[in-house]
Design a protein around this motif. Structure first.
Motif: not given
Length: 417
Positions: A41-43, A279-280, A271-274
């Motif tokens: 969802v976040v990605l 979340l991982g 920011e997406k990678l972070g």
């Protein structure tokens, strides 16, 4: 079905005295499910915001821009033909003339970049406020009009306090020499259209007039400030820019949209990678639950393991039993999480609007973000990456408990039983 599979499935269903192990297994599956769903969802939301911002930037910005260093392009028709033939990805090449100017009306002033454009320019794909809903191109390129037309943004019109049909004076940084000295050059234009580009931050900086009017007004007859290149996909912009640099040597300067605004979009990617890494960790915590479950099963089933090894089961088979048990938990959690995540990601906008109506609060302000819907774009590559990471972590969590079970000595395990 091999006996390893059978035993693995049987160990997941606890007996009455081993209910706690079954609860831990359920918590492990739930943890992986929530972690995978949250990641997807976040990605998807971050991808949606990234694409939304990119579309806002490219609303009035060309995919590739060709300019001549220190001067105007005098032979722009040939340059346009050369650009069109330079790459199969080029779909359009249009010249323009631009100059920074002040707009003056009702004692109000606004600074804009006045750009002279041709018919069919990409800016005409958006909606405009015009008199009687007439076609804005027809009004802008009307040669019979008593006053030349100009298109401005909603923010600029608000700052000047003018509406469609009213006039505005355009004052570029140019002067006319008269017997009374140098007087700023000024010309009245009639506002024929007002646009509201999504995001709003580009509205203030652009005003559009016809190319012929711009060439005459800015003393650039038969010249162009640059050439705007449109490609079939913005992902091909860098490739096309590289091909154009080979076709146009010095003193031409070729820049793609990523060269002009890439740093901002790179920040969104970072920011997406972070968020992916943060979340991982949820999936990693769930993996510890898997490891805990397997360790408890190994401790509880030490007699069963000893008996299996005594009747001929190899250490490899015993290890396979517990690896399969962990993988079953991981696969179940990942499958449920993927389904749940895709369900929420693909229906994010109606879910957000439903929550807003139910709770009576504003969660997503469209005016602030300049988007007409909550952005959520599912990228298959992101989903595959999340699934791969979740399954890998689940597999790694099974190695130590399975290894300890495989090393168990049957005689030692049955000594006191």
């Amino acid at each position: 079905m091999s006996y390893e599979w059978f035993v693995s499935l049987r160990y997941l269903r606890a007996k009455r005295k081993q209910t706690f192990i079954s609860v831990i297994s359920f918590i492990s599956i739930a943890g992986v499910t929530l972690g995978v769903a949250a990641l997807i969802v976040v990605l998807a939301v971050m991808t949606g915001f990234h694409d939304g911002v990119r579309q806002q930037i490219l609303g009035n910005i060309p995919h590739v821009l060709i300019q001549k260093q220190g001067t105007e392009i005098s032979d722009y028709p040939k340059a346009v033909e050369k650009a069109l033939s330079s790459s199969p990805h080029v779909t359009a090449a249009t010249p323009f003339v631009s100059k920074e100017a002040m707009l003056l009306s009702k004692r109000n002033v606004a600074a804009v970049n006045v750009k002279g454009i041709e018919q069919g320019n990409k800016i005409f794909r958006q909606k405009f406020l015009t008199q009687e809903d007439r076609d804005v191109q027809e009004l802008l390129f009307d040669t019979a009009a008593t006053m030349p037309g100009i298109i401005i943004g909603l923010d600029t019109a608000t700052s000047l306090g003018i509406a469609v049909g009213e006039s505005v004076n355009v004052i570029p940084p140019m002067f006319n020499i008269t017997p009374f000295g140098m007087i700023p050059k000024m010309k009245p234009f009639r506002v024929v259209g007002i646009f509201s580009q999504r995001g709003g931050f580009l509205d203030t900086y652009f005003g559009y007039i016809s190319l012929g009017q711009a060439q005459h007004f800015f003393d650039a007859e038969n010249q162009a400030t640059g050439i705007e290149i449109e490609v079939d996909s913005f992902d091909h912009a860098n490739q096309v820019a590289s091909e154009l640099r080979q076709a146009f040597g010095y003193p031409y300067v070729v820049r793609s949209w990523e060269d002009m605004f890439g740093s901002f979009l790179s920040a969104l990617k970072l920011e997406k990678l972070g968020l992916f890494i943060v979340l991982g960790i949820i999936v990693l915590v769930a993996a510890f639950n898997i490891a805990t479950t397997l360790i408890m099963v190994v401790m509880e089933k030490h007699k069963d393991i000893a008996i299996l090894k005594a009747i001929g089961a190899t250490s490899k088979s015993v290890m396979k039993i517990f690896v399969l048990e962990g993988l079953i938990i991981g696969v179940l959690g990942t499958s449920l999480g993927t389904s749940l995540g895709l369900l929420f990601a693909k229906n994010a906008d109606p879910i957000i609007k439903g929550l807003e109506r139910m709770l009576g609060i504003r969660i997503f302000d469209q005016a602030v973000y300049g988007m007409d819907r909550f952005p959520s774009v599912v990228n298959p590559g992101d989903v595959v990456a999340v699934v791969a990471v979740a399954l890998t972590i689940s597999l790694l969590a099974t190695i130590y408990p399975a290894w300890r079970a495989a090393r168990m000595d049957p005689a030692e395990a049955l000594r006191y039983d």
